[in-house]
Write a protein that holds these residues in place. Structure first.
Motif, PDB file in Angstrom:
ATOM      1  N   ARG A  22      39.974  47.724  32.139  1.00 20.58           N
ATOM      2  CA  ARG A  22      39.131  46.573  32.516  1.00 20.58           C
ATOM      3  C   ARG A  22      38.448  46.792  33.861  1.00 20.58           C
ATOM      4  O   ARG A  22      37.392  46.215  34.125  1.00 20.58           O
ATOM      5  N   THR A  90      40.277  39.413  32.476  1.00 18.35           N
ATOM      6  CA  THR A  90      41.364  38.914  31.635  1.00 18.35           C
ATOM      7  C   THR A  90      41.397  37.393  31.651  1.00 18.35           C
ATOM      8  O   THR A  90      41.588  36.748  30.612  1.00 18.35           O
ATOM      9  N   MET A 115      47.796  41.578  31.149  1.00 19.57           N
ATOM     10  CA  MET A 115      47.302  42.910  31.509  1.00 19.57           C
ATOM     11  C   MET A 115      48.375  43.986  31.399  1.00 19.57           C
ATOM     12  O   MET A 115      48.112  45.166  31.660  1.00 19.57           O
TER      13      MET A 115
END
Length: 265
Positions: A22, A90, A115
């Motif tokens: 990410r 997220t 995560m």
């Protein structure tokens, strides 16, 4: 250039693969415009939050169905480190599909757990846990903007540990219920102080209004005073009972006077 040549490889091992993905390829980074919101029949809400401790900032965009209060879409812009980007990405994903009231219950721990690669391995090193706190705070700001209230409306109590979102009342209650004697025990029971450790004692990552060492000391002192008070009251009750069981003739003058008063009453 390989990342291991930039910084020690062991540092990267403290970040989950999801966080690294990410960081490099955020899925919800961007913005939602008024034109887009209007075309999709939703209400646009924009919220900003900045973390003074590290200088990071995040802007959150919500597209909300005003009839159901459901979040149809979410985007973000982040001005911060890679962990802040991963946390914000997220967070935005977790918001989508929830109502505003449901979204505001998302905590930084929810973000961090989402995560993780595996349930038992932290997604980020402890000193980076505050980045997920920023994601939590911007949700509160967005909900406050939508509902027209102050963000404090969503806080039930004073928060001592921002990383684990543990309140002062919870810490005191846990100390009392479990007769805790050390900060390590508080952390074991509540997770407070398990991450950036700023709330453990002065001199940490950022300055706090309350520290675990002081809360523990004060609560233990309160518990000891209450114990001594209970002992004194129990002793007085025992003495009173013993006095009541004495015959009238055995009482001294004051005792007889009080006994007569009791009968008259």
């Amino acid at each position: 250039m390989a990342k291991n040549s930039l910084i020690n490889g062991s540092i990267w091992e403290q970040y989950s693969q999801k966080v690294q993905d990410r960081m490099n390829n955020p899925r919800y980074m961007g913005e939602i415009t008024e034109e887009e919101a209007k075309a999709r029949g939703g209400k646009l809400v924009v919220a900003d939050f900045g973390a003074e401790s590290c200088g990071d900032a995040v802007r959150l965009y919500w597209l909300i169905d005003p009839k159901t209060d459901r979040i149809l879409d979410a985007k973000f812009k982040s001005f911060g480190c890679g962990t802040a980007i991963a946390s914000s990405d997220t967070m935005a994903e977790l918001c989508i599909g929830k109502t505003v009231d449901q979204a505001v219950k998302i905590t930084n721990l929810d973000v961090e757990h989402a995560m993780r690669d595996t349930p038992d391995e932290p997604a980020v090193p402890p000193q980076k846990m505050h980045c997920s706190v920023m994601a939590y705070d911007v949700i509160k700001q967005a909900a406050a903007n939508y509902k027209g209230v102050d963000p404090a409306h969503f806080e039930d109590e004073i928060i001592v540990c921002d990383c684990a979102r543990v309140s002062l009342g919870t810490i005191k209650e846990v100390i009392r219920l479990n007769d805790l004697h050390t900060v390590e025990e508080i952390t074991q029971y509540t997770k407070a102080g398990a991450f950036c450790k700023s709330c453990v004692r002065p001199g940490g990552h950022e300055e706090k209004d309350y520290y675990l060492v002081d809360i523990l000391k004060q609560t233990r002192e309160e518990m000891e005073r209450e114990r001594l008070q209970a002992q004194a009251e129990a002793s007085a009750a025992t003495s009173a009972k013993a006095g009541a069981e004495m015959s009238f003739e055995q009482l001294n003058l004051i005792g007889k006077f009080k006994a007569v008063e009791g009968v008259l009453d």
